[in-house]
Write a protein that holds these residues in place. Structure first.
Motif, short mmCIF file in Angstrom:
data_model
loop_
_atom_site.label_atom_id
_atom_site.label_comp_id
_atom_site.label_asym_id
_atom_site.label_seq_id
_atom_site.Cartn_x
_atom_site.Cartn_y
_atom_site.Cartn_z
N CYS A 191 -0.97 3.33 -5.82
CA CYS A 191 0.93 3.01 -6.05
C CYS A 191 1.14 2.60 -7.56
O CYS A 191 2.03 2.89 -7.84
CB CYS A 191 1.86 1.61 -5.12
SG CYS A 191 0.91 1.82 -3.27
N GLY A 192 -0.01 2.13 -8.17
CA GLY A 192 0.51 2.20 -9.66
C GLY A 192 0.58 3.09 -10.36
O GLY A 192 1.62 3.29 -11.36
N LEU A 209 1.12 -8.37 -5.00
CA LEU A 209 2.22 -7.58 -3.72
C LEU A 209 3.26 -8.49 -4.05
O LEU A 209 4.89 -7.63 -4.26
CB LEU A 209 1.51 -7.28 -2.45
CG LEU A 209 2.28 -6.89 -1.58
CD1 LEU A 209 2.35 -6.12 -1.46
CD2 LEU A 209 1.66 -8.44 -0.05
N LEU A 210 3.75 -9.37 -4.75
CA LEU A 210 4.51 -10.66 -3.78
C LEU A 210 5.38 -9.95 -5.84
O LEU A 210 6.87 -9.47 -6.20
CB LEU A 210 4.31 -11.78 -4.42
CG LEU A 210 4.32 -12.42 -3.04
CD1 LEU A 210 3.32 -13.52 -3.04
CD2 LEU A 210 5.33 -12.18 -2.26
N PHE A 211 4.34 -9.97 -7.05
CA PHE A 211 5.22 -9.09 -8.17
C PHE A 211 5.69 -7.82 -7.78
O PHE A 211 7.27 -8.00 -8.03
CB PHE A 211 4.25 -9.28 -9.23
CG PHE A 211 5.13 -9.10 -10.79
CD1 PHE A 211 5.42 -10.42 -11.45
CD2 PHE A 211 5.13 -7.86 -11.52
CE1 PHE A 211 6.29 -9.89 -13.18
CE2 PHE A 211 5.14 -8.30 -12.40
CZ PHE A 211 5.96 -8.94 -13.40
N SER A 262 4.15 -1.12 -12.36
CA SER A 262 2.67 -0.19 -11.99
C SER A 262 1.85 -0.94 -13.01
O SER A 262 0.20 -1.02 -12.88
CB SER A 262 3.47 1.67 -13.32
OG SER A 262 2.09 2.08 -13.63
N SER A 263 1.87 -1.77 -14.46
CA SER A 263 1.01 -1.93 -15.48
C SER A 263 -0.30 -3.71 -14.38
O SER A 263 -0.83 -3.34 -14.34
CB SER A 263 1.24 -2.45 -16.00
OG SER A 263 1.61 -1.40 -17.57
N MET A 264 1.75 -4.34 -13.14
CA MET A 264 0.20 -5.38 -12.70
C MET A 264 -0.16 -4.97 -11.99
O MET A 264 -1.18 -5.37 -11.87
CB MET A 264 1.54 -5.99 -12.00
CG MET A 264 2.22 -7.16 -13.44
SD MET A 264 1.02 -8.09 -14.46
CE MET A 264 1.45 -8.34 -15.49
#
Length: 126
Positions: A20-21, A80-82, A41-43
């Motif tokens: 997903c990133g 997931l939250l962020f 994406s980075s996270m």
């Protein structure tokens, strides 16, 4: 659920996060006004690797197992939250729930601290 099953689930989720990133990075590069997706994406990419590392460190006995696995869970839940909040805001115009991104970010920060503590705690005698 056995510890082995938990480990496999954590690694599988990290793989999904990584995929997903990469997808979000491509969208950030090609969609107009998609700066949020670059951060998301980075996270996802950073914390997918962090989750895998935490699991492997716990499994090798280089960090205490329970807090190491909790850190991996925290990396995944926090990401997931962020990223869910940022991505939903990008595509739907609203977030998951109030404060979802800051709660996710705080969860990731705390997970890094849990991983540090897991490394510093003396190993259990077998």
């Amino acid at each position: 659920m056995s510890r082995g099953a938990i480990v496999r689930v954590l690694i599988a989720l990290a793989g999904l996060m990584g995929g997903c990133g990469v997808a979000l990075a491509a969208m950030a590069a090609h969609l107009p006004d998609a700066a949020r997706l670059g951060s998301a994406s980075s996270m996802l990419l950073f914390h997918a690797l962090a989750a895998i590392a935490a699991v492997l460190l716990a499994e090798r006995g280089l960090v205490r197992a329970l807090p190491g696995l909790l850190a991996a869970c925290g990396f995944e839940i926090g990401a997931l939250l962020f990223t869910g909040d940022l991505t939903l805001r990008q595509f739907a115009g609203f977030g998951l729930f109030p404060m979802a991104a800051p709660i996710g970010g705080t969860t990731m920060i705390l997970s890094w601290l849990v991983l540090a503590a897991a490394a510093l705690a003396p190993p259990r005698q077998q």
